[in-house]
Design a protein around this motif. Structure first.
Motif, PDB file in Angstrom:
ATOM      1  N   ALA A 176       1.648 -13.089  -4.192  1.00  0.00           N
ATOM      2  CA  ALA A 176       1.957 -11.680  -3.671  1.00  0.00           C
ATOM      3  C   ALA A 176       0.556 -11.270  -3.303  1.00  0.00           C
ATOM      4  O   ALA A 176       0.346 -10.944  -2.008  1.00  0.00           O
ATOM      5  CB  ALA A 176       2.281 -10.652  -4.663  1.00  0.00           C
ATOM      6  N   CYS A 177      -0.696 -11.462  -3.961  1.00  0.00           N
ATOM      7  CA  CYS A 177      -1.908 -10.983  -3.765  1.00  0.00           C
ATOM      8  C   CYS A 177      -2.324 -11.742  -2.261  1.00  0.00           C
ATOM      9  O   CYS A 177      -2.966 -11.350  -1.481  1.00  0.00           O
ATOM     10  CB  CYS A 177      -2.926 -11.291  -4.794  1.00  0.00           C
ATOM     11  SG  CYS A 177      -2.749 -10.140  -6.248  1.00  0.00           S
ATOM     12  N   LEU A 178      -2.158 -13.204  -2.446  1.00  0.00           N
ATOM     13  CA  LEU A 178      -2.672 -13.927  -1.290  1.00  0.00           C
ATOM     14  C   LEU A 178      -1.985 -13.502  -0.164  1.00  0.00           C
ATOM     15  O   LEU A 178      -2.324 -13.813   1.177  1.00  0.00           O
ATOM     16  CB  LEU A 178      -2.485 -15.478  -1.762  1.00  0.00           C
ATOM     17  CG  LEU A 178      -3.302 -15.895  -2.796  1.00  0.00           C
ATOM     18  CD1 LEU A 178      -3.163 -17.602  -3.199  1.00  0.00           C
ATOM     19  CD2 LEU A 178      -4.991 -15.923  -2.309  1.00  0.00           C
ATOM     20  N   SER A 179      -0.644 -13.047  -0.118  1.00  0.00           N
ATOM     21  CA  SER A 179       0.281 -12.842   0.984  1.00  0.00           C
ATOM     22  C   SER A 179      -0.336 -11.774   1.772  1.00  0.00           C
ATOM     23  O   SER A 179      -0.039 -11.497   2.824  1.00  0.00           O
ATOM     24  CB  SER A 179       1.604 -12.527   0.493  1.00  0.00           C
ATOM     25  OG  SER A 179       2.277 -13.498  -0.051  1.00  0.00           O
ATOM     26  N   SER A 188       1.714  -5.250  -5.026  1.00  0.00           N
ATOM     27  CA  SER A 188       2.854  -4.721  -5.865  1.00  0.00           C
ATOM     28  C   SER A 188       3.967  -4.632  -5.062  1.00  0.00           C
ATOM     29  O   SER A 188       5.231  -4.885  -5.424  1.00  0.00           O
ATOM     30  CB  SER A 188       2.536  -3.575  -6.758  1.00  0.00           C
ATOM     31  OG  SER A 188       3.430  -2.950  -7.490  1.00  0.00           O
ATOM     32  N   TYR A 189       3.762  -4.012  -3.930  1.00  0.00           N
ATOM     33  CA  TYR A 189       5.175  -3.653  -3.178  1.00  0.00           C
ATOM     34  C   TYR A 189       5.788  -5.029  -2.761  1.00  0.00           C
ATOM     35  O   TYR A 189       6.995  -5.313  -2.968  1.00  0.00           O
ATOM     36  CB  TYR A 189       4.712  -2.952  -1.810  1.00  0.00           C
ATOM     37  CG  TYR A 189       6.016  -2.717  -1.061  1.00  0.00           C
ATOM     38  CD1 TYR A 189       7.002  -1.539  -1.347  1.00  0.00           C
ATOM     39  CD2 TYR A 189       6.345  -3.521  -0.048  1.00  0.00           C
ATOM     40  CE1 TYR A 189       8.090  -1.484  -0.791  1.00  0.00           C
ATOM     41  CE2 TYR A 189       7.333  -3.516   0.779  1.00  0.00           C
ATOM     42  CZ  TYR A 189       8.325  -2.340   0.090  1.00  0.00           C
ATOM     43  OH  TYR A 189       9.450  -1.882   1.205  1.00  0.00           O
ATOM     44  N   ASP A 237      -1.770  -0.628  -9.988  1.00  0.00           N
ATOM     45  CA  ASP A 237      -3.065   0.107 -10.518  1.00  0.00           C
ATOM     46  C   ASP A 237      -4.111  -0.874  -9.739  1.00  0.00           C
ATOM     47  O   ASP A 237      -5.173  -0.292  -9.489  1.00  0.00           O
ATOM     48  CB  ASP A 237      -3.046   0.054 -11.795  1.00  0.00           C
ATOM     49  CG  ASP A 237      -2.353   0.666 -12.773  1.00  0.00           C
ATOM     50  OD1 ASP A 237      -1.738   1.705 -12.021  1.00  0.00           O
ATOM     51  OD2 ASP A 237      -2.028   0.348 -13.716  1.00  0.00           O
ATOM     52  N   LEU A 238      -3.938  -2.253  -9.578  1.00  0.00           N
ATOM     53  CA  LEU A 238      -4.903  -2.895  -8.788  1.00  0.00           C
ATOM     54  C   LEU A 238      -5.104  -3.286  -7.349  1.00  0.00           C
ATOM     55  O   LEU A 238      -5.955  -3.151  -6.665  1.00  0.00           O
ATOM     56  CB  LEU A 238      -5.120  -4.212  -9.667  1.00  0.00           C
ATOM     57  CG  LEU A 238      -5.186  -4.310 -11.067  1.00  0.00           C
ATOM     58  CD1 LEU A 238      -4.754  -5.620 -11.948  1.00  0.00           C
ATOM     59  CD2 LEU A 238      -6.741  -3.802 -11.638  1.00  0.00           C
ATOM     60  N   GLN A 239      -3.727  -3.394  -7.033  1.00  0.00           N
ATOM     61  CA  GLN A 239      -3.372  -3.847  -5.486  1.00  0.00           C
ATOM     62  C   GLN A 239      -1.872  -3.412  -5.014  1.00  0.00           C
ATOM     63  O   GLN A 239      -0.936  -4.054  -5.354  1.00  0.00           O
ATOM     64  CB  GLN A 239      -3.474  -5.229  -5.324  1.00  0.00           C
ATOM     65  CG  GLN A 239      -4.664  -6.031  -5.593  1.00  0.00           C
ATOM     66  CD  GLN A 239      -5.656  -5.797  -4.412  1.00  0.00           C
ATOM     67  OE1 GLN A 239      -5.307  -5.085  -3.270  1.00  0.00           O
ATOM     68  NE2 GLN A 239      -7.069  -5.655  -4.693  1.00  0.00           N
TER      69      GLN A 239
END
Length: 93
Positions: free
Chosen positions: A30-33, A83-84, A77-79
């Protein structure tokens, strides 16, 4: 202590053991996306998976929905954008 079981959403598939690695991989994806740099994405995935792992500890069973909800809460809280995506994985085209 026995491993925590994860009850799948549909109930059609058997319960499986909680996997810290599987959770870490999905948060990392999710973060890399959203194009977070790899090192930062790895750090965020570590933090979120450790927080969720602590939440799971001592529970006999949790639902996959609860795992996703708790992980998304910590991730927001972080990204928030990651998260979405994480929350809506499988629903977003």
């Amino acid at each position: 202590m026995a491993a925590t079981g994860v009850v799948k959403r549909s109930g059609d598939r058997p319960t499986e053991e909680f996997s810290h690695e599987k959770l870490h991989s999905s948060v990392l994806a999710a973060c890399l996306s959203i194009r977070i740099p790899e090192g930062e994405a790895e750090t965020v995935a570590n933090i979120v998976s450790n927080l969720v792992g602590a939440w799971v500890e001592g529970k006999h069973a949790v639902t996959s929905h609860d795992l996703r909800r708790i992980a998304a809460k910590h991730l927001s809280d972080l990204q928030p954008e990651a998260s979405y995506l994480y929350q809506h994985h499988g629903l977003v085209l």
